[in-house]
Design a protein around this motif. Structure first.
Motif, PDB file in Angstrom:
ATOM      1  N   UNK A   1      64.379  45.425   4.752  1.00 25.04           N
ATOM      2  CA  UNK A   1      64.698  46.216   3.855  1.00 25.04           C
ATOM      3  C   UNK A   1      63.656  47.610   3.852  1.00 25.04           C
ATOM      4  N   UNK A   2      62.327  47.440   3.858  1.00 29.47           N
ATOM      5  CA  UNK A   2      61.496  48.552   4.089  1.00 29.47           C
ATOM      6  C   UNK A   2      61.947  49.301   5.365  1.00 29.47           C
ATOM      7  N   UNK A   3      62.113  48.821   6.361  1.00 25.22           N
ATOM      8  CA  UNK A   3      62.391  49.742   7.543  1.00 25.22           C
ATOM      9  C   UNK A   3      63.772  50.426   7.386  1.00 25.22           C
ATOM     10  N   UNK A   4      64.835  49.696   6.882  1.00 19.48           N
ATOM     11  CA  UNK A   4      66.053  50.618   6.195  1.00 19.48           C
ATOM     12  C   UNK A   4      65.587  51.647   5.380  1.00 19.48           C
ATOM     13  N   UNK A   5      64.931  51.305   4.360  1.00 20.91           N
ATOM     14  CA  UNK A   5      64.406  52.554   3.436  1.00 20.91           C
ATOM     15  C   UNK A   5      63.757  53.646   4.161  1.00 20.91           C
ATOM     16  N   UNK A   6      62.886  53.404   4.954  1.00 19.00           N
ATOM     17  CA  UNK A   6      62.241  54.356   5.801  1.00 19.00           C
ATOM     18  C   UNK A   6      63.138  55.268   6.898  1.00 19.00           C
ATOM     19  N   UNK A   7      64.202  54.604   7.463  1.00 20.84           N
ATOM     20  CA  UNK A   7      65.192  55.383   8.109  1.00 20.84           C
ATOM     21  C   UNK A   7      66.062  55.986   7.273  1.00 20.84           C
ATOM     22  N   UNK A   8      66.462  55.613   6.201  1.00 16.26           N
ATOM     23  CA  UNK A   8      67.253  56.270   4.953  1.00 16.26           C
ATOM     24  C   UNK A   8      66.415  57.725   4.550  1.00 16.26           C
ATOM     25  N   UNK A   9      65.042  57.411   4.028  1.00 18.13           N
ATOM     26  CA  UNK A   9      64.201  58.403   3.795  1.00 18.13           C
ATOM     27  C   UNK A   9      64.060  59.620   4.935  1.00 18.13           C
TER      28      UNK A   9
ATOM     29  N   UNK B   1      74.237  64.233  -1.719  1.00 15.73           N
ATOM     30  CA  UNK B   1      72.807  63.740  -1.718  1.00 15.73           C
ATOM     31  C   UNK B   1      72.501  63.161  -3.225  1.00 15.73           C
ATOM     32  N   UNK B   2      73.225  63.759  -4.071  1.00 19.99           N
ATOM     33  CA  UNK B   2      73.062  63.261  -5.570  1.00 19.99           C
ATOM     34  C   UNK B   2      73.749  61.845  -5.508  1.00 19.99           C
TER      35      UNK B   2
ATOM     36  N   UNK C   1      71.866  58.501  -6.538  1.00 21.76           N
ATOM     37  CA  UNK C   1      72.244  57.637  -7.794  1.00 21.76           C
ATOM     38  C   UNK C   1      72.679  56.169  -7.160  1.00 21.76           C
ATOM     39  N   UNK C   2      73.295  56.199  -6.241  1.00 21.34           N
ATOM     40  CA  UNK C   2      73.790  54.825  -5.636  1.00 21.34           C
ATOM     41  C   UNK C   2      72.433  54.066  -5.289  1.00 21.34           C
ATOM     42  N   UNK C   3      71.372  54.614  -4.737  1.00 25.53           N
ATOM     43  CA  UNK C   3      70.310  53.930  -4.303  1.00 25.53           C
ATOM     44  C   UNK C   3      69.501  53.425  -5.465  1.00 25.53           C
TER      45      UNK C   3
ATOM     46  N   UNK D   1      70.836  52.487  -8.507  1.00 23.67           N
ATOM     47  CA  UNK D   1      71.400  51.718  -8.973  1.00 23.67           C
ATOM     48  C   UNK D   1      71.456  50.163  -8.416  1.00 23.67           C
ATOM     49  N   UNK D   2      71.222  50.426  -6.973  1.00 23.03           N
ATOM     50  CA  UNK D   2      71.143  49.142  -6.002  1.00 23.03           C
ATOM     51  C   UNK D   2      69.892  48.702  -6.495  1.00 23.03           C
ATOM     52  N   UNK D   3      68.957  49.576  -6.479  1.00 20.34           N
ATOM     53  CA  UNK D   3      67.415  48.952  -6.726  1.00 20.34           C
ATOM     54  C   UNK D   3      67.406  48.551  -8.221  1.00 20.34           C
ATOM     55  N   UNK D   4      67.901  48.942  -9.155  1.00 21.91           N
ATOM     56  CA  UNK D   4      68.077  48.780 -10.347  1.00 21.91           C
ATOM     57  C   UNK D   4      66.830  49.688 -11.141  1.00 21.91           C
ATOM     58  N   UNK D   5      66.995  50.727 -10.595  1.00 18.57           N
ATOM     59  CA  UNK D   5      65.983  51.872 -11.119  1.00 18.57           C
ATOM     60  C   UNK D   5      66.745  52.936 -11.980  1.00 18.57           C
ATOM     61  N   UNK D   6      68.247  52.587 -11.963  1.00 15.49           N
ATOM     62  CA  UNK D   6      69.058  53.722 -12.472  1.00 15.49           C
ATOM     63  C   UNK D   6      69.302  53.479 -13.845  1.00 15.49           C
TER      64      UNK D   6
END
Length: 106
Positions: free
Chosen positions: A43-51, A92-93, A97-99, A101-106
């Motif tokens: 998950x951390x690798x995926x987040x870094x690639x997404x960033x 991008x917005x 928002x999807x990210x 919501x998925x992380x529960x930070x929304x």
């Protein structure tokens, strides 16, 4: 007296089975922890690639915005670029928002 001997003879076997059960429980626990660690790393690798991808897209959008500003305000090319930039900003917005919501930070 025969029953007492059988019970006493069973103690080493019960001890061995108990030890085997403890080893198996420890192995199951270790495998679960290892699986969690692998998922977390993935998950951390995926987040870094997404960033990296989002930052790259934002950089491209800034360059396109700079190019659009080089055209006169009513030029059809500038208007088309501005529409594309608005769509890209909306994407991008929506991604943010999807990210969230998925992380529960929304």
């Amino acid at each position: 007296m025969g029953n007492q001997q059988t019970g006493i003879e069973m103690l080493p076997l019960l001890a061995l089975l108990s030890l085997l059960l403890l080893v198996l429980l420890g192995l199951c626990y270790w495998m679960a922890m290892r699986g969690r660690a692998q998922r977390r790393a993935r998950e951390q690798a995926q987040q870094a690639a997404h960033d990296v991808l989002v930052q790259g897209v934002q950089g491209l959008l800034l360059q396109l915005q700079s190019i659009a500003e080089g055209f006169p305000s009513q030029d059809p090319a500038r208007l088309a670029l501005e529409r594309l930039l608005d769509r890209a900003d909306a994407l991008l917005l929506a991604d943010r928002e999807a990210l969230a919501g998925r992380d529960g930070r929304g």
